[in-house]
Design a protein around this motif. Structure first.
Motif, mmCIF file in Angstrom:
data_model
loop_
_atom_site.group_PDB
_atom_site.id
_atom_site.type_symbol
_atom_site.label_atom_id
_atom_site.label_comp_id
_atom_site.label_asym_id
_atom_site.label_seq_id
_atom_site.Cartn_x
_atom_site.Cartn_y
_atom_site.Cartn_z
ATOM 1 N N ASN A 1 -4.457 -0.559 3.766
ATOM 2 C CA ASN A 1 -4.695 0.824 4.161
ATOM 3 C C ASN A 1 -3.627 1.246 5.162
ATOM 4 O O ASN A 1 -2.888 0.405 5.688
ATOM 5 N N PRO A 2 -3.526 2.530 5.454
ATOM 6 C CA PRO A 2 -2.460 3.012 6.336
ATOM 7 C C PRO A 2 -2.467 2.385 7.722
ATOM 8 O O PRO A 2 -1.443 2.394 8.407
ATOM 9 N N SER A 3 -3.609 1.833 8.166
ATOM 10 C CA SER A 3 -3.672 1.223 9.493
ATOM 11 C C SER A 3 -2.705 0.056 9.630
ATOM 12 O O SER A 3 -2.222 -0.226 10.728
ATOM 13 N N ARG B 1 0.419 -0.370 8.382
ATOM 14 C CA ARG B 1 1.760 0.096 8.738
ATOM 15 C C ARG B 1 1.777 0.680 10.150
ATOM 16 O O ARG B 1 2.689 0.413 10.940
ATOM 17 N N GLU B 2 0.744 1.444 10.500
ATOM 18 C CA GLU B 2 0.655 2.026 11.838
ATOM 19 C C GLU B 2 0.570 0.929 12.901
ATOM 20 O O GLU B 2 1.175 1.035 13.973
ATOM 21 N N THR C 1 -10.738 5.945 3.815
ATOM 22 C CA THR C 1 -10.866 6.907 2.725
ATOM 23 C C THR C 1 -11.863 6.356 1.700
ATOM 24 O O THR C 1 -12.210 5.181 1.701
ATOM 25 N N GLU D 1 6.901 1.328 3.626
ATOM 26 C CA GLU D 1 5.794 2.276 3.510
ATOM 27 C C GLU D 1 5.101 2.080 2.173
ATOM 28 O O GLU D 1 5.752 1.821 1.164
ATOM 29 N N PRO D 2 3.763 2.169 2.143
ATOM 30 C CA PRO D 2 3.065 2.086 0.854
ATOM 31 C C PRO D 2 3.553 3.158 -0.094
ATOM 32 O O PRO D 2 3.902 4.269 0.319
ATOM 33 N N SER E 1 3.492 6.135 -2.625
ATOM 34 C CA SER E 1 2.586 7.284 -2.663
ATOM 35 C C SER E 1 1.703 7.213 -3.898
ATOM 36 O O SER E 1 2.119 6.760 -4.955
ATOM 37 N N ASP F 1 -5.612 11.218 -4.657
ATOM 38 C CA ASP F 1 -6.117 11.030 -3.314
ATOM 39 C C ASP F 1 -7.617 11.296 -3.192
ATOM 40 O O ASP F 1 -8.255 10.827 -2.259
#
Length: 777
Positions: free
Chosen positions: A175-177, A179-180, A315, A737-738, A740, A744
């Motif tokens: 999930n985006p966490s 990379r963050e 999500t 980066e994942p 795209s 969504d």
């Protein structure tokens, strides 16, 4: 690196295929859902036609299986009439296999080159390394990386099997966490992952640590800041990991009070060291409480919030993937998954207000589900989400025997990081015998071994000689369960070690509903263990390394503090007498240590002088005795960091100390300059040496040291710094980066598309077709 893709789940393989082929064609694919008749619905392009990609994850199946399924797909492919059809599969293919599939697929396949097996996919990975780095689970699950992770677990409390690591990677839903988290870690060298219980803090931290291990960084899991200070080396690439650093269930005020300055210092050290990274986890409510009560963590100059990453918001697609991954890995009979499907429970689970990865994990564990029938599984799953506290309740109360319950209680009050088997046996024996006699239960000499055998895998984990609770949610459950006054009194009577007694007392103090008389009774029940405080050892040999010792109980100063609290709560005179005996070192074997007791002695002296423990009958005598112990610590050789810490603690308090103590502090400070050359020569870290310069400058001002002596000390350290090679900064892991994703919203059709293969035989259900409109070919 060549991949077999066997450790990817079907959806993971589909994501990889979509990213790779999309990068090759310069297009972006979107997913389509399976139709109600088992066919495949796709979009037709309005102009140039559609390109269709289908992913078939059949790494362990035969070619005949793949060919048979493709024959069934032919009708759906013909109905879609794509401009171009591509097939990606994890099944190895020969040229003859591709020719055979070409005939089966039909005219939509423009050439055999549009059939891609593992060799072709590995070739695309070589051409598009960014895709490889973006698909975290791909490279984390490779054999080479798994070997590095296993080999990196050098400490006994971080040891793990290959199967455990593979399972962790398989159930992880990127999930985006991620990379963050890595960006924040690289910006600050420190990352504090916080969030509610069970949302995946430790999982995220572990996956991030694995990413560094994959690039040959040394992994150092620590239980204390002393572990970190002793292991950090400027020249090494090191990632430090401290799980639940403020306590697993609630804030550990005692540990925070004595170590928060060390935490600030270690963070400062890591930030100065180019090749060190520090990852910590904590529950959000504990973190906020710690920032409120801790001067160091609340310091705006440290600004600890900039290191913090709050996780827990997922999500719908990520929630679905987490559920899918757990069902896929757990190996539950297909009837259980089918029960969720037929009852329409999958969207209810994913959209539930109490959705939590830990509940998902618990409800897919075969041990907890062994008495849930298939037709009741859907209802039980929803009930667990409605009543999360009930997950362990039935298993604990009804599925295990009293001897197993007693062992879990004994384990709960041991170290949160696990208890050595011999130590656990010592705690279990008297408690088990007492409770069995009290309630008329038969017991025997082999109960410990039998209970441990029954509990292993379902309730406890055993790694080497260390036993720990298998899941944090079990500790949460036992925290709520152990709020019974009568049981707490029984546990107090049967305490065998000071730290165990302290844990029981902490549980008693935290129980708000416990009235004064009952709390007094529990305090009195500690008298038996209190009589042994002077004799209980502070350290013992490690079972795995008998020549080395480990701290096995709380320090003498902590034992005095406990006696003060029990004296105040119970008004029992014997507690006060025992406190004085330890403070006066009346028995042989009583030792105080500067690094364990220094700060605690200062805090107790300060509190007593400011009116604390007002009912203690020997206040003045105790202050004098504790100050004598502190003076003795300064008179012995003291580590420079401990000396600085104690001096700053003295300067920070408003209390006045005796001239005798002030003299001892000054003499210890002056003596420290005599050891500066030896200290500098033994240190290989430039950042640590620079910190030592700051320390000596502070101590010089405080003690009024001669300027020439200070200048000579600083010059000695600076020469040592010059003689050391400048540490080169290493390159951190390159995580792309994942890719795209077009879809969504992730509606219920997408859920059906994801979970359908789990309902039937996964080798006979088609993976979804993905496509793109309006491609100019």
């Amino acid at each position: 690196m060549t991949y077999t893709f066997t450790n990817l789940s079907p959806p993971d393989f589909e994501d990889l295929a979509r990213d790779l082929v999309g990068s090759d064609l310069g297009v972006r694919f979107e997913g389509f859902c399976q139709g109600p008749d088992g066919g495949i619905d796709g979009r037709h392009a309005s102009t140039g036609g559609a390109v269709i990609l289908q992913a078939k994850h059949y790494p362990r199946s035969t070619f005949a299986d793949l060919k048979r399924v493709m024959k069934k797909e032919r009708a759906a492919i013909d109905r879609l009439q794509p401009f171009r059809y591509l097939l990606a599969t994890s099944k190895g293919l020969t040229p003859e296999n591709k020719a055979s599939l070409e005939k089966v697929i039909g005219p939509a396949l423009l050439s055999q080159g549009d059939i891609m097996g593992p060799e072709d996919l590995n070739g695309l990975l070589d051409r598009f390394p960014a895709v490889e780095k973006a698909n975290i689970k791909l490279w984390l699950s490779s054999s080479a990386v798994l070997d590095r992770i296993i080999n990196a677990a050098t400490h006994f409390f971080t040891s793990m099997s290959r199967e455990e690591v593979e399972a962790k990677v398989l159930v992880y839903a990127p999930n985006p966490s991620f990379r963050e988290a890595q960006q924040k870690l690289e910006e600050n060298h420190v990352l504090i992952v916080s969030g509610p219980p069970g949302v995946g803090k430790t999982t995220l931290a572990e996956m991030l640590s694995y990413a560094y291990i994959a690039e040959d960084w040394e992994f150092v899991a620590i239980r204390s800041l002393e572990d970190g200070f002793s292991a950090i080396v400027d020249a090494k690439k090191q990632v430090f990991f401290f799980d639940d650093f403020l306590g697993k269930v609630g804030l550990d005020h005692r540990a925070l009070a004595s170590k928060d300055s060390d935490l600030a210092k270690f963070i400062k050290r890591v930030r100065k060291t180019p090749n060190a990274r520090f990852i910590l986890t904590t529950r959000a409510y504990i973190f906020e409480e710690a920032r409120t009560v801790s001067e160091h963590l609340g310091d705006r100059h440290l600004d600890i919030t900039k290191y913090s990453l709050d996780v827990g918001i997922y999500t719908r697609q990520i929630k679905a993937r987490i559920l899918y991954n757990h069902l896929y890995v757990a190996g539950l009979p297909s009837g259980y998954v089918r029960a969720l499907w037929i009852a329409g429970s999958i969207p209810k689970i994913i959209d539930h207000k109490n959705y939590n990865p830990r509940i998902i994990e618990a409800m897919t564990e075969s041990v907890l589900m062994k008495e849930v029938f298939e037709d009741a599984y859907a209802e039980a799953f929803i009930y667990a989400l409605d009543h999360p506290e009930a997950i362990w309740d039935k298993a604990f109360r009804w599925h295990i025997t009293p001897m197993c319950q007693h062992l879990l209680i004994a384990l709960f009050f041991g170290s949160e990081y696990g208890v050595e088997i011999d130590e656990l046996r010592d705690a279990f024996g008297p408690l088990h015998a007492f409770l069995c006699r009290k309630y008329g239960i038969q017991f025997g000499v082999k109960d410990f071994e039998q209970a441990l055998k029954v509990l292993e895998g379902g309730f406890v984990a055993i790694k080497g000689d260390v036993v720990s609770l298998i899941n944090p949610s079990l500790r949460d459950y036992l925290t709520a369960y152990l709020n019974d006054f009568e049981l707490l009194a029984d546990l107090a009577v049967n305490s065998m070690k000071a730290d165990w007694a302290e844990a029981v007392w902490k549980r008693t103090k935290n129980e708000a509903d416990l009235v004064f008389d009952r709390r007094k009774k529990v305090a009195c029940a500690f008298l038996s263990i209190a009589e042994k405080f002077q004799l209980l050892p502070l350290s013992r040999p490690r079972l795995c390394e008998p020549k080395t010792h480990r701290i096995c109980d709380i320090a003498m100063s902590e034992r005095v503090r406990l006696l003060l609290e029990w004296s105040e709560a119970s008004q029992e005179p014997r507690f006060a007498q025992l406190a004085m005996e330890i403070a006066n070192c009346t028995a042989p074997g009583i030792f105080f240590h500067s690094w364990l007791d220094g700060n605690n002695l200062l805090k107790m002296i300060t509190r007593l002088r400011e009116g604390g423990y007002e009912n203690f009958p020997f206040r003045a005598e105790l202050v004098d005795a504790l100050e004598d112990r502190l003076i003795e610590l300064f008179q012995h050789r003291m580590d420079i960091d401990v000396l600085e810490q104690l001096c700053r603690a003295i300067d920070a308090t408003d209390s006045e100390f005796s001239p005798k103590l002030e003299t001892a502090v000054r003499e210890a400070t002056i003596k420290s300059f005599d050891k500066a050359a030896e200290l500098a020569e033994s240190e290989d870290s430039q950042s640590t040496l620079r910190d030592h310069i700051d320390t000596f400058n502070y101590l010089a001002v405080r003690a009024g040291a001669e300027p020439d002596r200070v200048a000579q000390t600083v010059a000695t350290i600076e020469r040592r710094i010059e003689n050391l090679d400048e540490t080169e900064q290493e390159t951190p892991p390159a995580i792309s980066e994942p890719m795209s994703r077009a879809n969504d919203k992730f509606n219920n059709d997408d859920l059906s598309n994801l979970f359908a293969p789990l309902v039937a035989d996964s080798e006979t259900v088609a993976r979804p077709i993905v496509g793109i409109e309006d491609i100019p070919f």
